[in-house]
Design a protein around this motif. Sequence first.
Motif, short mmCIF file in Angstrom:
data_model
loop_
_atom_site.label_atom_id
_atom_site.label_comp_id
_atom_site.label_asym_id
_atom_site.label_seq_id
_atom_site.Cartn_x
_atom_site.Cartn_y
_atom_site.Cartn_z
N LEU A 212 0.85 -1.19 0.00
CA LEU A 212 0.00 0.00 0.00
C LEU A 212 0.89 1.24 0.00
CD1 LEU A 212 -2.58 -1.01 2.77
CD2 LEU A 212 -2.75 -1.39 0.30
N TYR A 213 0.50 2.22 -0.81
CA TYR A 213 1.27 3.46 -0.89
C TYR A 213 0.34 4.65 -0.72
CZ TYR A 213 3.70 7.43 -3.02
OH TYR A 213 4.24 8.67 -3.27
N GLY A 214 0.79 5.63 0.04
CA GLY A 214 0.02 6.86 0.18
C GLY A 214 0.35 7.55 1.50
N PRO A 215 -0.37 8.62 1.83
CA PRO A 215 -0.17 9.32 3.11
C PRO A 215 -0.95 8.64 4.22
CG PRO A 215 -1.83 10.46 1.83
CD PRO A 215 -1.37 9.31 0.98
N TYR A 216 -0.43 8.72 5.43
CA TYR A 216 -1.09 8.15 6.61
C TYR A 216 -0.87 9.06 7.81
CZ TYR A 216 -1.40 3.71 4.10
OH TYR A 216 -1.68 2.73 3.18
N ARG A 217 -1.82 8.99 8.75
CA ARG A 217 -1.56 9.50 10.09
C ARG A 217 -0.79 8.42 10.86
NH1 ARG A 217 -6.07 13.19 12.21
NH2 ARG A 217 -7.43 13.61 10.43
N ARG A 218 0.01 8.86 11.83
CA ARG A 218 0.68 7.91 12.72
C ARG A 218 0.38 8.32 14.14
NH1 ARG A 218 6.33 5.79 10.20
NH2 ARG A 218 5.61 3.94 11.33
N GLY A 219 -0.11 7.38 14.94
CA GLY A 219 -0.53 7.72 16.30
C GLY A 219 -1.64 8.74 16.31
N GLY A 220 -2.47 8.75 15.28
CA GLY A 220 -3.59 9.68 15.19
C GLY A 220 -3.22 11.07 14.73
N LEU A 221 -1.94 11.30 14.43
CA LEU A 221 -1.47 12.64 14.06
C LEU A 221 -0.94 12.63 12.62
CD1 LEU A 221 0.51 13.52 17.32
CD2 LEU A 221 -1.84 14.19 16.72
N THR B 142 1.63 13.44 9.71
CA THR B 142 3.09 13.42 9.72
C THR B 142 3.71 14.70 9.17
OG1 THR B 142 3.17 12.34 7.55
CG2 THR B 142 3.10 10.91 9.50
N ALA B 143 2.88 15.57 8.58
CA ALA B 143 3.38 16.83 8.02
C ALA B 143 2.22 17.79 7.83
CB ALA B 143 4.10 16.59 6.69
N PRO B 144 2.45 19.10 7.91
CA PRO B 144 1.37 20.06 7.65
C PRO B 144 0.75 19.88 6.27
CG PRO B 144 3.24 21.15 8.69
CD PRO B 144 3.70 19.76 8.37
N SER B 145 1.56 19.50 5.29
CA SER B 145 1.02 19.31 3.94
C SER B 145 0.01 18.17 3.91
CB SER B 145 2.15 19.05 2.95
OG SER B 145 2.89 17.89 3.32
N ASN B 146 0.24 17.13 4.71
CA ASN B 146 -0.72 16.02 4.76
C ASN B 146 -2.01 16.45 5.45
OD1 ASN B 146 1.12 14.40 3.49
ND2 ASN B 146 1.32 12.92 5.15
N GLU B 147 -1.90 17.31 6.45
CA GLU B 147 -3.11 17.81 7.11
C GLU B 147 -3.94 18.65 6.14
OE1 GLU B 147 -4.48 20.12 11.21
OE2 GLU B 147 -2.36 20.05 10.64
N ALA B 148 -3.26 19.49 5.36
CA ALA B 148 -3.97 20.29 4.36
C ALA B 148 -4.59 19.40 3.29
CB ALA B 148 -3.01 21.29 3.73
N PHE B 149 -3.87 18.36 2.90
CA PHE B 149 -4.40 17.42 1.91
C PHE B 149 -5.63 16.70 2.46
CE2 PHE B 149 -3.78 13.09 -0.20
CZ PHE B 149 -4.39 13.48 -1.38
N ASP B 150 -5.59 16.31 3.71
CA ASP B 150 -6.72 15.66 4.35
C ASP B 150 -7.95 16.57 4.33
OD1 ASP B 150 -7.98 13.57 5.79
OD2 ASP B 150 -7.54 14.55 7.69
N GLN B 151 -7.77 17.83 4.61
CA GLN B 151 -8.88 18.77 4.58
C GLN B 151 -9.44 18.91 3.16
OE1 GLN B 151 -7.20 22.32 6.28
NE2 GLN B 151 -7.18 21.49 8.37
#
Length: 225
Positions: free
Chosen positions: A159-168, A170-179
């Motif tokens: 599997l490839y892609g972005p993930y949270r780790r420990g519920g957080l 891993t980078a501000p860019s991933n948080e923006a992407f999630d939104q």
Amino acid sequence: MQQAASAPLLPSRIASALPPNVPNPDPDLRRYAPATERNRQPILDVLQRTLPASGRVLEIGSGTGEHAVFFAQAQPGWTWLPSEGNAEMLPSIQAWIDHAGAGNVEPPRVIDVQTTDWGVTSVDAIVCCNVIHYSAWDTTPALLDGAARLLRPGGVLYLYGPYRRGGLHTAPSNEAFDQWLKQRDPAFGVRNLEDVQAEAARRGLAAGPVIDMPANNLSVIFTAG
């Protein structure tokens, strides 16, 4: 399940250059996902270290088809089985196969991971890039169910892609992407790695390496018992 790109898919450069309503004398059905050229070599490097040198590899969410031909051409021992949840993508996948002359890539097929019969016999590996965050959560357990059914003992799920780790994130860019994903569809979103691993364990898929990749993505590997 359809593989979605981080930017809109681009139609054939030939076709896009023509004025409206002018028939294309040399139609090219290939589509382009801009992220593919950036991530395909790092992904291939991991696949070549992780997958068997030969065998049948099922790809879930082949998208445009660019990954399929790139990976298959780099590893002639693999027989690549591309698939898509969206039948509209099949002409692009086939066009990439034809353009590359990739003899070890089978014709693309439609697979709805929510079904219990994928129309595929046992395989040595399953590869799934950029799918689970572009789909509702129930796609992930269904994908893992299919992997548990189809992978031979010792077979690999990648599997490839972005993930949270420990519920957080891993980078501000991933948080923006999630939104951004949730604005497109509230059911989409960057998943917690631990949730995916727990679902895999329930199906007898052993957690393997988690490898940091460019652009804050991860390669997540499981092995069938």
